[in-house]
Design a protein around this motif. Structure first.
Motif, PDB file in Angstrom:
ATOM      1  N   HIS A  86       0.972  -1.058   0.001  1.00 41.02           N
ATOM      2  CA  HIS A  86       0.153   0.148  -0.086  1.00 41.02           C
ATOM      3  C   HIS A  86       0.882   1.341   0.227  1.00 41.02           C
ATOM      4  N   TYR A  87       2.003   1.241   0.753  1.00 40.06           N
ATOM      5  CA  TYR A  87       2.837   2.359   0.743  1.00 40.06           C
ATOM      6  C   TYR A  87       3.262   2.760  -0.667  1.00 40.06           C
ATOM      7  N   ASN A  88       3.867   1.812  -1.165  1.00 40.40           N
ATOM      8  CA  ASN A  88       4.505   1.920  -2.655  1.00 40.40           C
ATOM      9  C   ASN A  88       3.665   2.460  -3.770  1.00 40.40           C
ATOM     10  N   LYS A  89       2.269   2.438  -3.477  1.00 38.91           N
ATOM     11  CA  LYS A  89       1.321   3.144  -4.416  1.00 38.91           C
ATOM     12  C   LYS A  89       1.129   4.473  -4.366  1.00 38.91           C
ATOM     13  N   LEU A  90       1.680   5.145  -3.353  1.00 37.41           N
ATOM     14  CA  LEU A  90       1.491   6.449  -2.683  1.00 37.41           C
ATOM     15  C   LEU A  90       2.452   7.537  -3.276  1.00 37.41           C
ATOM     16  N   GLY A  91       3.643   6.990  -3.425  1.00 35.91           N
ATOM     17  CA  GLY A  91       4.744   8.084  -4.039  1.00 35.91           C
ATOM     18  C   GLY A  91       5.111   9.053  -2.835  1.00 35.91           C
ATOM     19  N   ILE A  92       4.966   8.295  -1.615  1.00 31.37           N
ATOM     20  CA  ILE A  92       5.696   9.006  -0.394  1.00 31.37           C
ATOM     21  C   ILE A  92       7.095   8.539   0.070  1.00 31.37           C
ATOM     22  N   SER A  93       7.733   9.252   0.858  1.00 33.65           N
ATOM     23  CA  SER A  93       9.014   8.943   1.440  1.00 33.65           C
ATOM     24  C   SER A  93       9.169   8.994   2.917  1.00 33.65           C
ATOM     25  N   THR A  94       8.244   9.349   3.553  1.00 35.16           N
ATOM     26  CA  THR A  94       8.264   9.705   4.981  1.00 35.16           C
ATOM     27  C   THR A  94       8.314   8.116   5.442  1.00 35.16           C
ATOM     28  N   PRO A  95       9.113   7.766   6.592  1.00 36.63           N
ATOM     29  CA  PRO A  95       9.035   6.475   7.287  1.00 36.63           C
ATOM     30  C   PRO A  95       7.852   6.031   7.597  1.00 36.63           C
ATOM     31  N   ALA A  96       7.519   4.714   7.608  1.00 34.44           N
ATOM     32  CA  ALA A  96       6.225   4.311   8.139  1.00 34.44           C
ATOM     33  C   ALA A  96       6.179   3.479   9.138  1.00 34.44           C
ATOM     34  N   ILE A  97       5.051   3.198  10.124  1.00 28.69           N
ATOM     35  CA  ILE A  97       4.920   2.647  11.232  1.00 28.69           C
ATOM     36  C   ILE A  97       4.261   1.444  11.069  1.00 28.69           C
ATOM     37  N   PHE A  98       4.837   0.374  11.344  1.00 25.35           N
ATOM     38  CA  PHE A  98       4.308  -0.994  11.235  1.00 25.35           C
ATOM     39  C   PHE A  98       4.127  -1.687  12.730  1.00 25.35           C
ATOM     40  N   LEU A  99       3.270  -2.926  12.477  1.00 26.51           N
ATOM     41  CA  LEU A  99       2.859  -3.909  13.483  1.00 26.51           C
ATOM     42  C   LEU A  99       2.403  -3.145  14.641  1.00 26.51           C
ATOM     43  N   ASN A 100       1.564  -1.946  14.576  1.00 29.50           N
ATOM     44  CA  ASN A 100       0.707  -1.134  15.510  1.00 29.50           C
ATOM     45  C   ASN A 100       1.992  -0.231  16.242  1.00 29.50           C
ATOM     46  N   GLY A 101       2.968  -0.027  15.806  1.00 27.52           N
ATOM     47  CA  GLY A 101       3.852   0.836  16.569  1.00 27.52           C
ATOM     48  C   GLY A 101       5.175   0.137  17.177  1.00 27.52           C
ATOM     49  N   ALA A 102       5.106  -1.231  16.949  1.00 29.63           N
ATOM     50  CA  ALA A 102       6.401  -2.030  17.259  1.00 29.63           C
ATOM     51  C   ALA A 102       7.514  -1.505  16.545  1.00 29.63           C
ATOM     52  N   GLY A 103       7.538  -1.015  15.322  1.00 29.26           N
ATOM     53  CA  GLY A 103       8.655  -0.573  14.594  1.00 29.26           C
ATOM     54  C   GLY A 103       8.436   0.578  13.466  1.00 29.26           C
ATOM     55  N   ILE A 104       9.489   1.400  13.248  1.00 29.07           N
ATOM     56  CA  ILE A 104       9.380   2.481  12.204  1.00 29.07           C
ATOM     57  C   ILE A 104      10.374   2.152  11.053  1.00 29.07           C
ATOM     58  N   TYR A 105      10.112   2.063   9.693  1.00 29.11           N
ATOM     59  CA  TYR A 105      11.084   1.732   8.913  1.00 29.11           C
ATOM     60  C   TYR A 105      11.049   2.500   7.798  1.00 29.11           C
ATOM     61  N   ASP A 106      12.303   3.078   7.339  1.00 34.54           N
ATOM     62  CA  ASP A 106      12.450   3.978   6.196  1.00 34.54           C
ATOM     63  C   ASP A 106      12.600   3.266   5.187  1.00 34.54           C
ATOM     64  N   PHE A 107      11.804   3.303   4.301  1.00 34.94           N
ATOM     65  CA  PHE A 107      11.615   2.475   3.087  1.00 34.94           C
ATOM     66  C   PHE A 107      12.690   3.150   1.902  1.00 34.94           C
ATOM     67  N   GLU A 108      12.754   4.541   2.098  1.00 39.52           N
ATOM     68  CA  GLU A 108      13.607   5.134   1.079  1.00 39.52           C
ATOM     69  C   GLU A 108      15.224   4.690   1.309  1.00 39.52           C
ATOM     70  N   ASN A 109      15.468   4.609   2.540  1.00 40.75           N
ATOM     71  CA  ASN A 109      16.805   4.375   2.999  1.00 40.75           C
ATOM     72  C   ASN A 109      17.022   2.793   3.226  1.00 40.75           C
ATOM     73  N   LYS A 110      15.987   2.169   3.083  1.00 39.28           N
ATOM     74  CA  LYS A 110      15.759   0.453   3.746  1.00 39.28           C
ATOM     75  C   LYS A 110      16.526   0.498   4.932  1.00 39.28           C
ATOM     76  N   GLU A 111      16.069   1.086   6.080  1.00 38.87           N
ATOM     77  CA  GLU A 111      16.742   0.926   7.322  1.00 38.87           C
ATOM     78  C   GLU A 111      15.661   1.034   8.681  1.00 38.87           C
TER      79      GLU A 111
END
Length: 275
Positions: free
Chosen positions: A57-82
């Motif tokens: 779903h993230y990749n459909k939007l053309g965004i780059s801000t890090p995303a929050i997954f597993l209800n807040g267990a982690g934050i991932y920077d897709f742009e930098n793969k970190e």
């Protein structure tokens, strides 16, 4: 214009919020998100999904801000793969979960890691359905005790309404509440994460990492696993189909998710606060 927009962080849940009830992305949502981001705004997703599922779903939007997954267990920077933040269930917590499962034998357990679903072969209908719906990587184990440890971002229990209510009481008791947060995501599912993990805490953590003031945070959700997120941001918004008690903690009720609630949400924030 960008100097004003980049001081804002807008966050959306996915299911029943960003997407329609039929799991489609309304075109007006995508247009509104693109316009907000092109003006310099920070927009991202906050979901109970793992990274593999969220990325669809993230990749459909053309965004780059890090995303929050597993209800807040982690934050991932897709742009930098970190991975920029992570708080998973402890080894002590894993043991308690397995002990609970021994007592409540009809409960189905699905373990979510950052990028996989782990299932023991004992009646894991819920986990199998999730993995097939989004074509997610899924590992099967013969016994619950064989499940890999140290990677449990969240676990989900599936069962009858009565069983789920009992499990909620178990994980909310005085001893277990020191180790866990738990919340129902439907009448038949209970999600359990590490103490202090919730969408709201993660949104504020992300705002801190982006040097954005809490007063410039806003979020939209539709159900009870969004409550902490809505309570903690400065400007909480919910979808039109949300339960009445979710509407009560929201400063604005957007339209139904089928009609583009996120577009309505972004327009509300822009019109009332970004000037």
């Amino acid at each position: 214009m960008k100097e004003i927009y980049n001081k804002w962080l807008l966050v959306s849940d996915i299911d029943g919020t960003l997407n329609s009830k039929s799991m489609k992305l309304p075109e007006n949502n995508k247009i509104a998100i693109n316009e907000f981001v092109n003006n310099g705004g920070n927009f991202t997703l906050c979901s109970g999904r793992n990274l593999q599922s969220l990325s669809i779903h993230y990749n459909k939007l053309g965004i780059s801000t890090p995303a929050i997954f597993l209800n807040g267990a982690g934050i991932y920077d897709f742009e930098n793969k970190e991975m920029i933040y992570q708080k998973f269930i402890s080894s002590e917590g894993e043991k308690i979960i397995l002990d609970v499962l021994k007592k409540y034998k009809l409960a189905q357990l699905t373990v979510f890691t950052a990028d996989k679903i782990l299932l023991a072969t004992r009646k894991c209908i819920y986990g199998r359905v999730i993995s097939k719906m989004d074509k997610l990587d899924c590992e099967l184990y013969k016994k619950i005790s064989d499940l890999p440890r140290g990677v449990w971002g969240k676990v989900s229990f599936f069962g009858t309404k009565g069983l789920i209510n009992k499990l909620k009481d178990v994980f909310s008791n005085d001893d277990n509440s020191k180790l866990f947060e738990c919340f129902k995501t439907s009448p038949f599912t209970l999600e359990v994460v590490s103490k202090g993990v919730n969408k709201g805490a993660a949104v504020l953590k992300l705002a801190e990492l982006l040097n954005i003031e809490k007063s410039n945070t806003a979020a939209i959700g539709d159900y009870y696993n969004d409550v902490e997120m809505l309570k903690r941001v400065a400007h909480p918004v919910c979808c039109g189909q949300a339960p009445d008690d979710i509407k009560e903690i929201s400063e604005y009720v957007a339209c139904h998710c089928n009609d583009g609630a996120v577009a309505d949400f972004i327009d509300y924030i822009k019109t009332n606060y970004i000037k």
